[in-house]
Motif scaffolding. Structure first.
Motif, PDB file in Angstrom:
ATOM      1  N   ILE A  22      33.651  40.368  38.680  1.00 34.05           N
ATOM      2  CA  ILE A  22      34.270  39.036  38.703  1.00 34.05           C
ATOM      3  C   ILE A  22      35.220  38.897  39.886  1.00 34.05           C
ATOM      4  O   ILE A  22      35.205  37.894  40.596  1.00 34.05           O
ATOM      5  CB  ILE A  22      34.991  38.750  37.368  1.00 34.05           C
ATOM      6  N   LYS A  23      36.041  39.923  40.123  1.00 38.93           N
ATOM      7  CA  LYS A  23      36.992  39.846  41.236  1.00 38.93           C
ATOM      8  C   LYS A  23      36.290  39.849  42.587  1.00 38.93           C
ATOM      9  O   LYS A  23      36.755  39.215  43.528  1.00 38.93           O
ATOM     10  CB  LYS A  23      37.987  41.004  41.153  1.00 38.93           C
ATOM     11  N   THR A  24      35.182  40.567  42.692  1.00 44.80           N
ATOM     12  CA  THR A  24      34.479  40.679  43.972  1.00 44.80           C
ATOM     13  C   THR A  24      33.606  39.463  44.264  1.00 44.80           C
ATOM     14  O   THR A  24      33.627  38.928  45.378  1.00 44.80           O
ATOM     15  CB  THR A  24      33.604  41.951  43.995  1.00 44.80           C
ATOM     16  N   PHE A  25      32.840  39.028  43.277  1.00 46.55           N
ATOM     17  CA  PHE A  25      31.832  37.990  43.524  1.00 46.55           C
ATOM     18  C   PHE A  25      32.194  36.607  43.005  1.00 46.55           C
ATOM     19  O   PHE A  25      31.517  35.633  43.326  1.00 46.55           O
ATOM     20  CB  PHE A  25      30.483  38.433  42.941  1.00 46.55           C
ATOM     21  N   ARG A  31      40.935  33.583  40.055  1.00 46.74           N
ATOM     22  CA  ARG A  31      42.175  32.812  40.245  1.00 46.74           C
ATOM     23  C   ARG A  31      42.432  31.852  39.090  1.00 46.74           C
ATOM     24  O   ARG A  31      43.574  31.633  38.707  1.00 46.74           O
ATOM     25  CB  ARG A  31      42.117  32.040  41.555  1.00 46.74           C
ATOM     26  N   ALA A  32      41.369  31.288  38.527  1.00 42.57           N
ATOM     27  CA  ALA A  32      41.533  30.352  37.412  1.00 42.57           C
ATOM     28  C   ALA A  32      41.894  31.070  36.112  1.00 42.57           C
ATOM     29  O   ALA A  32      42.576  30.515  35.259  1.00 42.57           O
ATOM     30  CB  ALA A  32      40.244  29.549  37.223  1.00 42.57           C
ATOM     31  N   THR A  33      41.449  32.312  35.966  1.00 43.64           N
ATOM     32  CA  THR A  33      41.637  33.041  34.712  1.00 43.64           C
ATOM     33  C   THR A  33      42.962  33.791  34.639  1.00 43.64           C
ATOM     34  O   THR A  33      43.610  33.808  33.602  1.00 43.64           O
ATOM     35  CB  THR A  33      40.476  34.043  34.510  1.00 43.64           C
ATOM     36  N   PHE A  34      43.355  34.430  35.733  1.00 43.21           N
ATOM     37  CA  PHE A  34      44.524  35.315  35.718  1.00 43.21           C
ATOM     38  C   PHE A  34      45.687  34.710  36.502  1.00 43.21           C
ATOM     39  O   PHE A  34      45.519  34.302  37.642  1.00 43.21           O
ATOM     40  CB  PHE A  34      44.159  36.676  36.321  1.00 43.21           C
ATOM     41  N   ALA A  40      48.112  35.999  44.538  1.00 37.64           N
ATOM     42  CA  ALA A  40      47.647  37.154  45.321  1.00 37.64           C
ATOM     43  C   ALA A  40      46.716  36.695  46.445  1.00 37.64           C
ATOM     44  O   ALA A  40      45.918  35.775  46.256  1.00 37.64           O
ATOM     45  CB  ALA A  40      46.910  38.131  44.413  1.00 37.64           C
ATOM     46  N   PRO A  41      46.791  37.329  47.611  1.00 34.98           N
ATOM     47  CA  PRO A  41      45.872  36.992  48.699  1.00 34.98           C
ATOM     48  C   PRO A  41      44.428  37.344  48.319  1.00 34.98           C
ATOM     49  O   PRO A  41      44.188  38.263  47.527  1.00 34.98           O
ATOM     50  CB  PRO A  41      46.334  37.874  49.859  1.00 34.98           C
ATOM     51  N   PHE A  47      39.804  43.656  47.380  1.00 32.64           N
ATOM     52  CA  PHE A  47      40.029  45.104  47.397  1.00 32.64           C
ATOM     53  C   PHE A  47      40.052  45.676  45.984  1.00 32.64           C
ATOM     54  O   PHE A  47      39.418  46.707  45.710  1.00 32.64           O
ATOM     55  CB  PHE A  47      41.337  45.429  48.127  1.00 32.64           C
ATOM     56  N   ILE A  48      40.760  45.023  45.083  1.00 29.76           N
ATOM     57  CA  ILE A  48      40.829  45.492  43.695  1.00 29.76           C
ATOM     58  C   ILE A  48      39.438  45.460  43.067  1.00 29.76           C
ATOM     59  O   ILE A  48      39.024  46.411  42.388  1.00 29.76           O
ATOM     60  CB  ILE A  48      41.823  44.647  42.870  1.00 29.76           C
TER      61      ILE A  48
END
Length: 153
Positions: A22-25, A31-34, A40-41, A47-48
Motif C-alpha cells: 500500500i505504501k509503495t504502490f 495519505r488518506a488512511t494514516f 510525511a514526504p 522508503f518505508i
C-alpha cells in the motif's frame, strides 16, 4: 514450537507485505488512511514501503530455502527497528491504537532473532502465548544428549 515460529513468520510477512504494498504502490491511499502520512514526504513513505516489502520477502525466503538463513533474523531486526520508529511517530500523534499494534509486532519480530544456539528460530513467541526462553549469559545452558541432561557453562 517450530510451527508457531513459522506461523509468526507468515503473520509478519503478510502484515508487512500488505502494508509495504500500500505504501509503495498506493501512496494516495496511504495519505488518506494514516494521519502520520499526511505530513510525511512522499520519499519517506516510499522508503518505508519498499523496506517493508523487502523485509516480508526476507523474513520467509532465506530460511525456507536454506540460502543465507541468517538473513531471516536480520529481516526481523529490521522490522523491529521500523516498529520502534513507528512507536515514536504514533506517540507524537497520540495514537494509542497504533502504539499498541507496533509493540505487538515488535515482540513478534523478537521471536525471529537468534539466541546462543545459532538457530534463527529460537527465542520467544508472542502470538500464541507469551513464553520467554531467555537465558542470561552467566547461566548454564542445558543440553540433552542421548536422553541425558548435560549442563554446560
Amino acid at each position: 514450537m517450530h510451527i508457531a515460529l513459522w506461523v509468526t513468520q507468515a503473520l509478519l510477512a503478510l502484515v508487512f507485505g500488505m502494508a509495504g504494498f500500500i505504501k509503495t504502490f498506493q501512496p494516495a491511499k496511504t495519505r488518506a488512511t494514516f494521519d502520520w502520512a499526511k505530513e510525511a514526504p512522499a520519499s519517506v513513505i516510499l522508503f518505508i514501503g519498499v523496506t517493508e516489502l523487502l523485509g516480508a520477502i526476507g523474513i520467509i525466503v532465506p530460511y525456507a530455502t536454506g540460502i543465507l538463513p541468517f538473513l531471516t533474523a536480520w529481516a526481523a531486526i529490521g522490522f523491529a527497528v521500523i516498529m520502534v520508529l513507528a512507536i515514536i511517530v504514533h506517540a507524537r500523534h497520540r495514537d494509542t491504537r497504533g502504539i499498541i499494534m507496533n509493540v505487538i509486532f515488535s515482540l513478534c519480530c523478537r521471536s525471529q532473532w537468534p539466541t546462543g544456539a545459532g538457530n534463527p528460530h529460537s527465542g520467544f513467541i508472542l502470538p500464541t502465548s507469551v513464553v520467554i526462553a531467555w537465558r542470561p549469559r552467566h547461566a548454564p545452558a542445558c543440553h540433552y544428549v542421548g536422553g541425558v541432561s548435560h549442563t554446560t557453562a
